[in-house]
Structures are given as C-alpha cells and as structure tokens.
Write a protein that holds these residues in place. Structure first.
Motif, PDB file in Angstrom:
ATOM      1  N   VAL A 150      39.349  34.204  47.455  1.00 23.78           N
ATOM      2  CA  VAL A 150      38.095  34.841  47.026  1.00 23.78           C
ATOM      3  C   VAL A 150      38.220  35.308  45.585  1.00 23.78           C
ATOM      4  N   ASP A 151      37.206  35.033  44.778  1.00 24.56           N
ATOM      5  CA  ASP A 151      37.156  35.569  43.412  1.00 24.56           C
ATOM      6  C   ASP A 151      35.710  36.003  43.156  1.00 24.56           C
ATOM      7  N   ASP A 152      35.504  36.842  42.148  1.00 22.43           N
ATOM      8  CA  ASP A 152      34.118  37.215  41.842  1.00 22.43           C
ATOM      9  C   ASP A 152      33.452  36.088  41.048  1.00 22.43           C
ATOM     10  N   VAL A 153      34.105  35.645  39.966  1.00 21.99           N
ATOM     11  CA  VAL A 153      33.606  34.518  39.166  1.00 21.99           C
ATOM     12  C   VAL A 153      34.754  33.525  38.978  1.00 21.99           C
ATOM     13  N   ILE A 154      34.456  32.242  39.136  1.00 17.49           N
ATOM     14  CA  ILE A 154      35.447  31.205  38.835  1.00 17.49           C
ATOM     15  C   ILE A 154      34.948  30.461  37.602  1.00 17.49           C
ATOM     16  N   SER A 155      35.711  30.524  36.515  1.00 15.70           N
ATOM     17  CA  SER A 155      35.245  29.963  35.242  1.00 15.70           C
ATOM     18  C   SER A 155      36.122  28.786  34.807  1.00 15.70           C
ATOM     19  N   THR A 156      37.274  29.074  34.191  1.00 14.60           N
ATOM     20  CA  THR A 156      38.183  27.969  33.860  1.00 14.60           C
ATOM     21  C   THR A 156      38.932  27.511  35.112  1.00 14.60           C
ATOM     22  N   GLY A 157      38.996  28.392  36.113  1.00 15.03           N
ATOM     23  CA  GLY A 157      39.738  28.080  37.332  1.00 15.03           C
ATOM     24  C   GLY A 157      41.209  28.462  37.248  1.00 15.03           C
ATOM     25  N   SER A 158      41.612  29.079  36.147  1.00 17.42           N
ATOM     26  CA  SER A 158      43.025  29.428  35.992  1.00 17.42           C
ATOM     27  C   SER A 158      43.454  30.471  37.033  1.00 17.42           C
ATOM     28  N   THR A 159      42.617  31.460  37.254  1.00 24.17           N
ATOM     29  CA  THR A 159      42.944  32.487  38.260  1.00 24.17           C
ATOM     30  C   THR A 159      42.998  31.856  39.647  1.00 24.17           C
ATOM     31  N   LEU A 160      42.040  30.986  39.928  1.00 27.45           N
ATOM     32  CA  LEU A 160      42.023  30.271  41.212  1.00 27.45           C
ATOM     33  C   LEU A 160      43.301  29.455  41.372  1.00 27.45           C
TER      34      LEU A 160
ATOM     35  N   LEU B  14      45.574  32.368  33.037  1.00 28.23           N
ATOM     36  CA  LEU B  14      44.995  32.621  31.712  1.00 28.23           C
ATOM     37  C   LEU B  14      43.480  32.572  31.880  1.00 28.23           C
ATOM     38  N   SER B  15      42.880  33.698  32.260  1.00 29.32           N
ATOM     39  CA  SER B  15      41.440  33.691  32.551  1.00 29.32           C
ATOM     40  C   SER B  15      40.627  33.662  31.267  1.00 29.32           C
ATOM     41  N   ILE B  16      39.380  33.216  31.379  1.00 21.53           N
ATOM     42  CA  ILE B  16      38.505  33.083  30.207  1.00 21.53           C
ATOM     43  C   ILE B  16      38.248  34.433  29.553  1.00 21.53           C
ATOM     44  N   THR B  17      38.198  35.504  30.340  1.00 23.70           N
ATOM     45  CA  THR B  17      37.865  36.827  29.798  1.00 23.70           C
ATOM     46  C   THR B  17      39.040  37.483  29.092  1.00 23.70           C
ATOM     47  N   THR B  18      40.246  37.145  29.504  1.00 29.18           N
ATOM     48  CA  THR B  18      41.415  37.885  29.018  1.00 29.18           C
ATOM     49  C   THR B  18      42.056  37.201  27.818  1.00 29.18           C
TER      50      THR B  18
HETATM   51  O1  LIG Z   1      38.377  31.176  36.162  1.00 25.10           O
HETATM   52  P1  LIG Z   1      39.027  32.083  35.172  1.00 25.10           P
HETATM   53  O2  LIG Z   1      38.850  31.648  33.753  1.00 25.10           O
HETATM   54  O3  LIG Z   1      40.461  32.349  35.526  1.00 25.10           O
HETATM   55  O4  LIG Z   1      38.269  33.477  35.219  1.00 25.10           O
HETATM   56  C1  LIG Z   1      38.024  34.160  36.416  1.00 25.10           C
HETATM   57  C2  LIG Z   1      38.688  35.491  36.481  1.00 25.10           C
HETATM   58  O5  LIG Z   1      38.391  36.259  35.316  1.00 25.10           O
HETATM   59  C3  LIG Z   1      38.047  37.572  35.714  1.00 25.10           C
HETATM   60  O6  LIG Z   1      39.188  38.356  35.874  1.00 25.10           O
HETATM   61  P2  LIG Z   1      39.899  39.037  34.629  1.00 25.10           P
HETATM   62  O7  LIG Z   1      40.975  38.125  34.135  1.00 25.10           O
HETATM   63  O8  LIG Z   1      38.855  39.459  33.668  1.00 25.10           O
HETATM   64  O9  LIG Z   1      40.636  40.246  35.252  1.00 25.10           O
HETATM   65  P3  LIG Z   1      40.159  41.631  35.924  1.00 25.10           P
HETATM   66  O10 LIG Z   1      39.382  41.294  37.144  1.00 25.10           O
HETATM   67  O11 LIG Z   1      41.481  42.242  36.237  1.00 25.10           O
HETATM   68  O12 LIG Z   1      39.356  42.378  34.926  1.00 25.10           O
HETATM   69  C4  LIG Z   1      37.366  37.363  37.050  1.00 25.10           C
HETATM   70  O13 LIG Z   1      37.379  38.553  37.808  1.00 25.10           O
HETATM   71  C5  LIG Z   1      38.163  36.266  37.673  1.00 25.10           C
HETATM   72  O14 LIG Z   1      39.223  36.745  38.458  1.00 25.10           O
END
Ligand SMILES: O=P(O)(O)OC[C@H]1O[C@H](OP(=O)(O)OP(=O)(O)O)[C@H](O)[C@@H]1O
Ligand SMILES: Nc1ncnc2[nH]cnc12
Length: 184
Positions: free
Chosen positions: A130-140, A102-106
């Motif tokens: 590897v990720d581009d941005v790590i925010s909440t860390g949910s994707t990580l 559950l990423s911060i952007t989505t």
């Molecule tokens: O630390 P988090 O809160 O999880 O956010 C980080 C993730 O959010 C963005 O991806 P996004 O979900 O926007 O997907 P996309 O790259 O497919 O656009 C970004 O590319 C990271 O993978």
C-alpha cells in the motif's frame, strides 16, 4: 509554464485542491498529503478496501510516513494487520532487512527497514503493498524487494493515486491518477 497553482481532484467522493509544487526545475507535481486529513483517509480506505475484498491476504505492508494512516484505515476496514517499513533504523529492530529507494518528492536516496519481528511475521505470508501515491515507483520497488527478501508473496499493490506515466500503473489498484507537469 501554466500559471495554475492547484489541481482539483475528487478522491472517493471527497474534493481536494492539491497544491502544485516544483520538485525540480521545470517539473511540478500536485502534492497529496493525507496526514491529518481524516475525511479523505477514511473515504479512500473504504473504497480501496472494497477493491481489495476479492484478495486473500494476511498483511498490508506500507512505507513510512505519509501512507501510514491509509494502511491503518484499510486495516480497520478489513480486519487485517499492517506492517510499516521504517525509514530509519533503531536498535530494537534487530536483524532488519533493508532496501534503497529514491522517491520523486525526496530526490535523494532513502532506506526502508523491515523490523526483524515483522520479517518473521510476513515469511510465507500473502501481502498487499500500500502507498498513498505511486509516481516513479521507486518506493514500490523498494517495498517489493524487501517483502520478497523476507519470503512474502505479493498478491496485490494498491495506492490512492498513481502519478506520471499512466501506462506503467495499469496493475495498481488505485482511485485515480495525477499528471506531472513538465515545462516545454
Ligand atoms: O513512486 P515514488 O517516486 O517512489 O514516490 C512515492 C512516494 O513518495 C512519497 O513519499 P516520500 O518519499 O515523500 O516520503 P514521506 O511519506 O516519508 O514523506 C509518497 O508517500 C510515496 O511513498
Ligand atoms: N503527488 C504526490 N504527493 C505526495 N507525495 C508524492 N509522492 C509522489 N508523488 C506525490
């Protein structure tokens, strides 16, 4: 609320003005979208590759979509293959592993899938996430769960930028940090 519309940042010697975007009421982030930004991707990959050069590993692992060019560029710099966790399942992926994020952007759940052929490749392998941005860390966290389920050992975690609570991310190999703007 601040009237600032962009956030100026230097990433690996490349200057960018990141657009501020309100992701939910009263919360804004500075959007880093590296898709199509070859200059930034190559500069960031070069610096991250240098920082990762002391690590012994077999594969880079990233999640679709925006960080794919970064993983590709680090792979080219370091001569190591990369694996992409997909966000939709295709039948050719066979017995894929999956985990929820559950990423911060989505703002809504997304599922990561590890193709069965990639699953076999990383079994007992040493991997760098590897990720581009790590925010909440949910994707990580989703990447961690799925790679560990596949039997890989995570030896390092890298991103261009961390975001938000800096204290959470001191173990991440990164090139900078982004604030999150929250209205009083
Ligand atoms: O630390 P988090 O809160 O999880 O956010 C980080 C993730 O959010 C963005 O991806 P996004 O979900 O926007 O997907 P996309 O790259 O497919 O656009 C970004 O590319 C990271 O993978
Ligand atoms: N600032 C940001 N830009 C792009 N994607 C992100 N994912 C999490 N934070 C982000």
């Amino acid at each position: 609320m601040s009237q600032q519309e962009t956030y100026a940042i230097d990433i690996a010697g490349v200057q960018r003005d990141l657009r501020l975007f309100e992701i939910k009421p009263g919360v804004r982030i500075a959007i880093l979208n590296i898709l199509g930004d070859t200059e930034l991707v190559n500069a960031a990959a070069k610096e991250l590759a240098q920082k990762l050069s002391t690590q012994t590993f077999d594969y880079l692992v990233t999640a679709e979509a925006k960080s794919i060019p970064l993983a590709h560029a680090i792979s080219a710099e370091m001569g190591k293959p990369y694996i992409v966790l997909r966000k939709s399942y295709k039948p050719y992926m066979g017995e894929a592993l999956q985990s929820e994020t559950l990423s911060i952007t989505t703002g809504k759940p997304q599922t990561l899938f590890l193709d069965e052929k990639d699953r076999a490749s990383i079994k007992d392998a040493r991997v760098v996430l590897v990720d581009d941005v790590i925010s909440t860390g949910s994707t990580l966290q989703g990447m961690r769960l799925i790679t560990e389920k596949a039997g890989a050992e995570i030896v390092a975690e890298a991103a261009i930028l961390t975001e938000g609570d800096r204290a959470q991310w001191h173990n991440i190999i990164a090139l900078g940090h982004l604030p999150v703007w929250v209205d009083e």
